[in-house]
Structure formats: structure tokens, C-alpha cells
Design an enzyme around this catalytic site. Structure first.
Site, short mmCIF file in Angstrom:
data_model
loop_
_atom_site.label_atom_id
_atom_site.label_comp_id
_atom_site.label_asym_id
_atom_site.label_seq_id
_atom_site.Cartn_x
_atom_site.Cartn_y
_atom_site.Cartn_z
N HIS A 94 10.61 92.59 5.76
CA HIS A 94 10.09 91.23 5.59
C HIS A 94 8.59 91.18 5.39
O HIS A 94 8.06 90.21 4.87
CB HIS A 94 10.48 90.35 6.79
CG HIS A 94 11.91 89.93 6.74
ND1 HIS A 94 12.92 90.70 7.25
CD2 HIS A 94 12.50 88.82 6.22
CE1 HIS A 94 14.07 90.09 7.05
NE2 HIS A 94 13.85 88.95 6.42
N GLY A 95 7.90 92.21 5.84
CA GLY A 95 6.46 92.18 5.64
C GLY A 95 5.82 93.43 6.21
O GLY A 95 6.32 94.02 7.16
#
Lengths: 453, 380
Positions: free
Chosen positions: A315-316
Site C-alpha cells: 500500500h505504500g
């Protein structure tokens, strides 16, 4: 390009659809789709399109080699390593350098790289292809055109759903077109557009405003966290709905990506309903190959922790995303081995509420820029800075309706049944479309005022 | 047959908007937004490579969208329907008031700024009186009109400034008198300024504080416009209220002063610019807007010279001051690049008035530099 832009809605999409349906032959339809997708991608990422083209050729050749070669495993491993290296270089090199620097006290220079749009999505699709071919779940694609269409297809190119090759292999060369599918596609697209432009953007503004405040009481902090909870759902699910709708308009069936996630009564259930295509990917291509639950409880726990820290990292590129992933990993393990018996005895409402609160707290880790920021914010939510401030009522009453509306698609299903949509649905969707365009146009409302007091 | 009918409908729907967008003529300037709208962007290898063509093209489409104003009204009204009462930092308050939100108070910044006023008072001649009028905004005085019980902190800001001033600076506190007169219209409904009525109440406070004898002067209020829609209306896109603009003139001073606009090297016999009444921003009728320095010479014969260092709130109050000073020099620090200390000395100033509204004071970036630019005395 993004779907929620006037350029997409009123120029790109009409032209693409007209050309697509003028062509009768599937090969020509694919050519149109490929060209449209490349234009779509280049519009937002004019330079990195080269990277995507390289990825197409590379994975196409790897797929063929896996099928023909006498040592397919080596080819597969090579293919996966290269895909991960490319993704890692663009997405994670900054994070890795920062981490090394802070642990070893070094100051290695870091190149600031812009993250190529959609790279996390199309890399995962490419890996799904080579793994499916290796497992003989799919045949290697012999023609470059359908394969390029699979990787670049503009509906799901930049924000998913992550379509597994196995699921879509047939549709790349054989598609059925029906008026009902087209109609339902249009309606699904409009639902997604409204979710994104009306709900996500307006609720997101509430979150941004609250996050920018210097002091806020517990109530306002909760409103801010719930606003993010609803924003990220409507943003993401809205985008998925637009993708699924566009897919239908073009004759594709994409898997469902969100299924009323905030109606879940357990964390396990939440992850069966949230970003389904990503959880499925990790389950199919990581958790099960690692041994899943077949090698004893201890290995299962380790496997779950690996899968969830990587889910977070996907996600990041920051450690608070890993923390967020592990948070879910640990909760899922607790649920599986400890809490399930207890939960069975509790009323459904209690299970729903605890799950929803767990999810909200999870999002605090997600939106905070650092781990300590997240802890601070959680402290405020639980009363560290007082209960209410003078603007509590303002946030409570001013935004309750839009937030309640934002909750509706998160708990109620609006899926079509494949039949001809009723007139009332058309009317509702046309109104939603007009409203969405109005909101979209207004985003650039920017009066220049002589603010010289 | 039926199939082809639905196909035709689909094609019409697909082409409707694009054709309309193509056919409609580009708008050059938007009155409502007070800005030039984007035009078709330049295509070149460079703009394509760095993506600026693509983002400019989207701006162009949204700026030139055929029913743009209707879209904005639709969005604003939808949000109001949902109960939202703040749009683009404007509170939709009761009685048709559109009230600008207060600017964020930064303690350190305001302390530094206030210090520079102390510094100024300490560095001008001892005999020069320094007064400071800090005017609260509508958000504070009309707090009761704000939606959902929102509270303003501007009174605290004013107290903070007051407490940080040295004895050399007299703080003219207009808060109570404005608060006592909330039944009158003290601020415009659609603009961020105060009305001439609000300014007059503050003027009365000032006269008391510095000992002006106002008994012999009669003030006339004259309505000059009734269709003013100011910055706040534009900002939130709600155009349902109109404001009256009136001017206030001391009766016995008709035609008795000369106004010298230094930067325009222009002299006039009036402090009002009637031509602005036909423009959108009708508050510009007061002194024609903001200028770096305006020198007003009167025939008051009082032997007193006043320097006003101000923001635009002062513009409608200046005419009220003309009967009491031989010279009034009005400086707007945002456009002023000369030395203020030399001005005080060279023009024989006896009184200085700082006049700011709270929102502009807490965000000001030009006053401090001018006040801290103290000329060294080595040259003497």
C-alpha cells in the site's frame, strides 16, 4: 488520465467507445483498446510509458519461455525477481535508503523518483500471468496483442482491480457483447463516479480540514478518522466500480473488488470484503505457496505475518504501512486462534461495532504521516486532549448527512442482476451523473479575490 | 429495430456533451470569479513530455465548461442541503450573512509583529502619540449569527496584542461598542469589510480616546449603491444577498480638502471614487482602493498632522477624520517602500494611528519590515 475528469468523460471515453464498436472484429477491437490504453496511460505518465512497454515484452517472453523451457522454475524465479526489482527500484528504494541510513547512521544519497502510475497494479498482474503459466493454470499467450491488452487495459490500469490472468484469459480473445451488459456497465460506472466525486472528495475535505487543526477534542478526532474511513472506501470502491462498469461496457467481466466491507462483523470477514482482488492475489500467489495452513499452526502464524506485512508494504513505501499490515495480521491470528469462540457468543451488533472501530483505528495508522503521529492522533480520539471543543457541533451537524450517505454503499449492495435495468435506476443514475459533473467542474472554482484587506 | 433505436440513443448521449463543449464559445474573463479563464494550452514536445499540456487541457475544459456557473450553484446548494454551513472558508450564517472564517492565530508571529509596533513607538519622537486600533471581524462581532454555535477566538487575539503593547502605544478597543451595536449593520453581508456604520462607531471610540471634539461636526450618511455583492459571495458562490453601500461625510468639510495620490501623482478634491460604483467591487468607492501613500491636506486649521498606517478597513473611516487634522497621510505598508521614520519626521507628524482588522493583522507580512527599518543616527 483519471476517470473523474472532463477529458475522460467527454472526450476520451466517447471516442474510444465509438471506435471500439465500429470495429466488428475482435482483433481490431483489441487494437483500438490497446491504443486507447496507451494514450490513457501516456496522458498521465508520458515518460514512464516506456517502462510499461518493457514490462509487457519482458513478461510476454518469460511466459513463452516458461512453457517451452526445460527448466521452467528458473525462468519463473528470474521473471519474478526482475518484476520485483523494477517495482522495488521505483517504489521502495527511497524507503530502503532511509532505513539503512537511520540504522547504520550513514547518509547515502537518495534519488527522488516519481512513482510511475499504476506500477503496483500492472506488476502484480504481470506476475500473476507468469505464475499461472508456470502452474499450468493458463496457457502462455502466443500473441503479443492480447497480452498487451491484458496488462494495459485502461479500465483497471491505474487502480485495479488486479485481474488475475487465469480469470480473464478467455475474454482477451472471445467476448460477448450485450445491450444489457452495456447498460449495466454505464450505471455501475456512474455509481462509481458519484462515489468518487461527490462522496469521497467532499468527505475527504472534512478529513483534511480536521487533520490540519492544531487542537481538537475527542469527538472531532473521531469525526476526522471516520471521515477518512469513508473517504478511502468511496475513493477506492468508486474507482473499482468505474473500472468494472467500463469493463462491462467493453465486454469484460472483472471480479468484484469491494463487497460491503463496513458491514463486516469480524476482521477476517472485513478482509474477504475489502480490496478482494489484492487479498486474493496474496492468498493465491504467496500464502498458499508458503504452505498456508498445511504445515502446522506455527508455520501458519509465520506465513500470515509475512503475507500481512507485505500487504501493508504494497500500500505504500513507509514503515507505518507495514505497521498497518501487521496490525491486521496480528488481529487475524488472534481471531483465528483465540477470539472466534468468544465472538460467537456475542450479539452481532457488538461484533460489528468492534470490527468497525478496529478498522477505523487501522486507518489512523494509514493516514498518519508517521508512527508517532498516529499514536498522538489515537490519544486524542481516546480523550487525551479533552472531549469536545467549541467547533464540535459544527463538525457533527455540518457533515453528518454527507458522511451518512458515504456509509450507504459501504454496507448496502447495489449490484445489478445482469438483467435490463429498471427506468428508475436510469433516472437516479442520470441525476447522479449531472451532480457528479457539477461537482467535478466546481473543483476548479477558484475566484481570484482582491484579498487585500 | 428496437436494438438500433437504443444504439442511436446511446450515440446521441455520447456525443451530446462533447459537441456542446466544442460548439460553445470560449469565455475570456469571468465576472463572478474575477479572473481570466484558461485558454487552449500550447502543444509542444516539451509540454507533452512534462505533462503540462495534459493538466492545462483539463483546466481549460473545466474553465470553459458550458454550464459552469450553474454547476457551481448546483454544488453549493447540494452541500447546503446536506447541512454544510462552511464553503470555501465562508460561513453561511443567519440573516443572509456570509462571514469569512477567522485566520489562524500564530502566537509567535503576532508577538513579533506587535513588538515591531512597540519598536516604532520607541523610535519616533517622544511627543508623537501612537494609537493602535485593532478591529475585530464579523466572525467575532456577529458570532451569534454563526452556524452550529461556532465560536470565535478574535477577542483573545485582541487581548494578546493589547497585553504585548508597551505604554507608549495606546490601544483603542472598539470591541465593546461594536458588540453593543450588533442590531445595526456593522459588516457587509456579502463582503469581508465593515460597513461605514461600523467604522463610524469605531471612529467615535477613537475620538474619545485621543480627545477629538466631535460636538461641532455633523456627519451625513448617504446611500450610494444597493446592489453590492462582495468577496464572500464570490468565494462561496452564493449570490442571494445584496448589500447597500453608504458613505459618511462630515457636513462642514464639503470640498475643503485636497487628496494627493502619491503613486499616481494625481490630485483630487474627493476621497470617493464614484466610478467604482459601476464595478463589481463597490468597496473601492472608498479612496479608490489601496494606495501606497495618500496625502490629504485640509483647511481644518488645528495644527495637527496624522499618519494612518492601515489596511483597507481604514478606507471608509478616513473621511470622518478630515475635520480634525491639517494633514492626514495614509500609508498602506503592503505597497510602501520608503522609510516610514523619515516620513514621520519630515512631515511633522504629531499622531500616528495603526488601523488593522484582526484577520489581516494576524496574517500581515509587510508591516514588520517597514517598522523595523530604523534609519541609523550615525549620519548626524
Amino acid at each position: 488520465m483519471v476517470f473523474s475528469s472532463l477529458n475522460f468523460l467527454f472526450i476520451f471515453l466517447p471516442i474510444t467507445l465509438l471506435l471500439y464498436y465500429i470495429c466488428k472484429d475482435i482483433t481490431w477491437k483489441n487494437v483500438i483498446l490497446l491504443i486507447a490504453s496507451l494514450v490513457f496511460y501516456a496522458w498521465g505518465e508520458p515518460v514512464y510509458i516506456i517502462l510499461m512497454v518493457i514490462s509487457i515484452f519482458f513478461n510476454y517472453l518469460i511466459g513463452k519461455d516458461i512453457e517451452q523451457s526445460s527448466h521452467p522454475k528458473a525462468t519463473l524465479v528470474f521473471g519474478i525477481i526482475i518484476n520485483i526489482l523494477i517495482l522495488g527500484y521505483f517504489k521502495y528504494s527511497g524507503m530502503i535508503v532511509d532505513t539503512i541510513n537511520s540504522i547504520a547512521g550513514l547518509s547515502i544519497h537518495k534519488r527522488e523518483l516519481a512513482l510511475p502510475v499504476g506500477i503496483s497494479f500492472y506488476t502484480f498482474q504481470a506476475m500473476s500471468y507468469i505464475i499461472d503459466v508456470y502452474r499450468k493454470d493458463s496457457k502462455a499467450q502466443q500473441k503479443i496483442l492480447p497480452f498487451a491488452v491484458y496488462i494495459t487495459m485502461f479500465p483497471q490500469l491505474i487502480a485495479g482491480p488486479i485481474v488475475r490472468y487465469e480469470d480473464i484469459e478467455r475474454q482477451l480473445t472471445v467476448r460477448r457483447f450485450s445491450g444489457n451488459d452495456f447498460s449495466n456497465g454505464v450505471l455501475t460506472f456512474i455509481k462509481g463516479l458519484a462515489q468518487k466525486v461527490i462522496l469521497a472528495n467532499c468527505i475527504g475535505a472534512v478529513h483534511t480540514e480536521i487533520l490540519g487543526m492544531t487542537d481538537r477534542g475527542a469527538v472531532v478526532a473521531w469525526i476526522g478518522a471516520i471521515a477518512y474511513t469513508l473517504q478511502i472506501f468511496n475513493d477506492f470502491a468508486g474507482y473499482s466500480n468505474m473500472a468494472i462498469g467500463l469493463g462491462k461496457m467493453l465486454g469484460f467481466t472483472f471480479p468484484k473488488n469491494f463487497d460491503r466491507p463496513y458491514a463486516s462483523t469480524s476482521v477476517t470477514e472485513f478482509w474477504r470484503r475489502w480490496h478482494i482482488s489484492l487479498s486474493t492475489w496474496f492468498k493465491e500467489y504467496l500464502y498458499i505457496p508458503l504452505g498456508g495452513n498445511r504445515k502446522g499452526k506455527f508455520r501458519q502464524i509465520i506465513n500470515l505475518l509475512i503475507v500481512w506485512s507485505l500487504t501493508g508494504l504494497w500500500h505504500g513505501a513507509a514503515w507505518n504501512f507495514v505497521a498497518w499490515g501487521l496490525y491486521y495480521g496480528i488481529l487475524l491470528i488472534l481471531e483465528k486462534f483465540v477470539l472466534n469462540k468468544l465472538r460467537a457468543k456475542l450479539p452481532k451488533a457488538v461484533n460489528w461495532l468492534t470490527t468497525f472501530i478496529i478498522v477505523i483505528i487501522g486507518w489512523v495508522f494509514f493516514f498518519s504521516s508517521s508512527f508517532s503521529g498516529a499514536v498522538n492522533y489515537l490519544g486524542t480520539m481516546f480523550g487525551a486532549n479533552g472531549f469536545a471543543t467549541s467547533d464540535t457541533l459544527f463538525y457533527l451537524f455540518g457533515y453528518i448527512i454527507i458522511m451518512a450517505l458515504g456509509m450507504v454503499p459501504a454496507v448496502v449492495s447495489f449490484d445489478d442482476n445482469g438483467k435490463k435495468p429498471a427506468a428508475i435506476k436510469w433516472i437516479a443514475c442520470i441525476l447522479l451523473f449531472i451532480l457528479s459533473v457539477a461537482f467535478l467542474v466546481s473543483e476548479s472554482y477558484n475566484p481570484f479575490l482582491y484579498f487585500r484587506f | 429495430m428496437k436494438k438500433s433505436a437504443s444504439r442511436i440513443i446511446t450515440i446521441i448521449f455520447l456525443c451530446l456533451m462533447p459537441v456542446w463543449m466544442l460548439a460553445s464559445k470560449d469565455v475570456k474573463f469571468s465576472e463572478k470569479e474575477n479572473r481570466y479563464m484558461a485558454t487552449f494550452p500550447k502543444i509542444s514536445v516539451e509540454t507533452l513530455k512534462n505533462g503540462s499540456f495534459m493538466s492545462d487541457f483539463e483546466t481549460y475544459l473545466t474553465d470553459q465548461f458550458p454550464v459552469r456557473n450553474a454547476c457551481i450553484a448546483l454544488k453549493t446548494n447540494t452541500l447546503r442541503l446536506f447541512g454544510q454551513r462552511k464553503i470555501n472558508d465562508v460561513y453561511i450564517a443567519s440573516n443572509g450573512y456570509l462571514i469569512a472564517d477567522e485566520e489562524e492565530f500564530n502566537e509567535q508571529k503576532v508577538e513579533e509583529l506587535t513588538k515591531s509596533i512597540n519598536n516604532f513607538a520607541a523610535n519616533v519622537d517622544e511627543k508623537v502619540d501612537v494609537n493602535f486600533m485593532l478591529v475585530p471581524n464579523a466572525v467575532s462581532i456577529y458570532e451569534a449569527k454563526l452556524p452550529y454555535n461556532v465560536k470565535s477566538t478574535q477577542r483573545d487575539t485582541m487581548d494578546f496584542v493589547k497585553d504585548n503593547l508597551t505604554d507608549k502605544v495606546k490601544f483603542v478597543d472598539v470591541y465593546d461598542d461594536l458588540k453593543d451595536n450588533v442590531s445595526q449593520q456593522l459588516y457587509y453581508k456579502t463582503d469581508h469589510h465593515w460597513t461605514t456604520r461600523g467604522a463610524f462607531i469605531a471612529f467615535t471610540d477613537y475620538a474619545k480616546a485621543v480627545g477629538l471634539n466631535t460636538d461641532s461636526v455633523h456627519y451625513d450618511f448617504m446611500a450610494v449603491a444597493g446592489d453590492f455583492q462582495g468577496t464572500q459571495a464570490s468565494n462561496c458562490g452564493i449570490y442571494s444577498s445584496y448589500d447597500n453601500v453608504s458613505i459618511c461625510v462630515p457636513e462642514n468639510s464639503e470640498g475643503s480638502y485636497i487628496v494627493n495620490y502619491i503613486e499616481k501623482t494625481e490630485k483630487k478634491a474627493t476621497l470617493f471614487d464614484e466610478s467604482k460604483l459601476s464595478e463589481k467591487d463597490k468597496y473601492l468607492v472608498f479612496m479608490g482602493g489601496n494606495y501606497s501613500e495618500v496625502d490629504i491636506t485640509t483647511n481644518a486649521g488645528t495644527g495637527k498632522n496624522l499618519l494612518v498606517i492601515k489596511d483597507s478597513y481604514a478606507n471608509c473611516m478616513i473621511p470622518m477624520l478630515t475635520p480634525y487634522y491639517d494633514h492626514i497621510i495614509v500609508v498602506d505598508p503592503r505597497y510602501y517602500y520608503d522609510n516610514i521614520y523619515e516620513l514621520v519626521q519630515g512631515s511633522g507628524i504629531n499622531e500616528v494611528l495603526f488601523l488593522y482588522n484582526v484577520n489581516s493583522y494576524v496574517t500581515d507580512n509587510s508591516l514588520e519590515d517597514i517598522l523595523n527599518n530604523i534609519p541609523s543616527n550615525d549620519a548626524e
